[in-house]
Design an enzyme around this catalytic site. Structure first.
Site, PDB file in Angstrom:
ATOM      1  N   VAL A 179      -5.295  30.717  39.724  1.00 36.41           N
ATOM      2  CA  VAL A 179      -5.268  31.492  38.383  1.00 36.41           C
ATOM      3  C   VAL A 179      -5.005  32.720  38.574  1.00 36.41           C
ATOM      4  O   VAL A 179      -4.606  33.366  39.476  1.00 36.41           O
ATOM      5  CB  VAL A 179      -6.744  31.609  38.038  1.00 36.41           C
ATOM      6  CG1 VAL A 179      -7.332  30.173  37.731  1.00 36.41           C
ATOM      7  CG2 VAL A 179      -7.687  32.094  39.019  1.00 36.41           C
ATOM      8  N   SER A 180      -4.405  33.367  37.472  1.00 37.67           N
ATOM      9  CA  SER A 180      -3.556  34.326  37.441  1.00 37.67           C
ATOM     10  C   SER A 180      -4.347  35.920  37.791  1.00 37.67           C
ATOM     11  O   SER A 180      -3.789  36.875  38.259  1.00 37.67           O
ATOM     12  CB  SER A 180      -2.776  34.851  36.142  1.00 37.67           C
ATOM     13  OG  SER A 180      -1.695  33.784  36.098  1.00 37.67           O
TER      14      SER A 180
END
Length: 233
Positions: free
Chosen positions: A13-14
């Site tokens: 995930v970022s």
């Protein structure tokens, strides 16, 4: 179908506030144990990620790696192609992209099937990087629009005490020490210097070299913080 070795899962995930539950759930359905899940919480612009690098060291020939979608692997077109070839070619690892059944190297494929899979990989890699570029553009546009509306970025400005100018003057006249002046204002050394320099400007005084250097350093730091806020992770 080739017989797989160990099963691993890679999740990305970022940012730390994004939820990886769906990726975990889908990969665990494929029989991957929790101990073989590797999770990174950072941008996909490159592969300099701690958990991904740890995963690569663990992978052995015949293992199978599950990822939910190609953009979870990364968002850099050339790097995705390079890592895919490295894992499947050099390491002898199979990769299964759950959301794209075409990208499952465990399947025996003829020449046409291989061509279609390679084409799908290139298209999805391009889409992944293009989305990263678009995200950056949308963020820059959002920041610009917010600034036009008067939105301030960064930490709230420090409240200056009403007698700040008198405190600065006492310090200039060496009636009080720098430490005492900072404590009375509730400021750090750098902040006190910068605010004091602003007072001098307002009074039309010539700045000392020490003031001038301090203010320039502070302006550089402010610009760096703004640049960091505008960068996509």
């Amino acid at each position: 179908m080739k017989k797989p070795g160990k099963a691993y899962g890679y999740i990305r995930v970022s940012s730390t506030d994004q939820n990886e539950d769906r990726q975990v759930r889908e990969i665990k359905k494929r029989g991957v144990s929790v101990n073989n899940l590797f999770v990174d919480k950072q941008s996909g612009k490159d592969f300099d990620r701690a958990q991904y690098q740890a995963l690569v060291k663990k992978l052995r020939r015949g293992d199978v790696l599950y990822i939910l979608s190609i953009d979870r692997l990364g968002r850099n077109y050339e790097e995705i192609q390079k890592q895919w070839r490295f894992l499947t070619g050099n390491k002898g690892v199979d990769i299964c992209v759950i959301d794209m059944p075409l990208l499952d190297t465990r399947s025996e494929q003829d020449l046409l099937g291989t061509f279609i899979a390679d084409l799908a990989l290139q298209i999805l890699s391009f889409v992944a990087e293009n989305e990263r570029i678009n995200i950056r553009k949308r963020q820059e546009q959002g920041i610009a629009a917010a600034k036009q509306r008067g939105v301030k970025f960064g930490r709230p400005g420090l409240e200056i005490p009403e007698d700040f100018q008198r405190i600065v003057e006492e310090w200039r006249q060496k009636n009080i020490s720098l430490k005492e002046a900072m404590e009375r204002c509730g400021m750090s050394k750098a902040t006190f210097y910068r605010k004091a320099a602003c007072v001098q400007k307002a009074e039309g005084c010539s700045e000392t070299e020490e003031y001038q250097q301090t203010e320039e350093q502070q302006e550089t730091a402010i610009q760096q913080r703004i640049a960091a806020q505008q960068e996509i992770t």
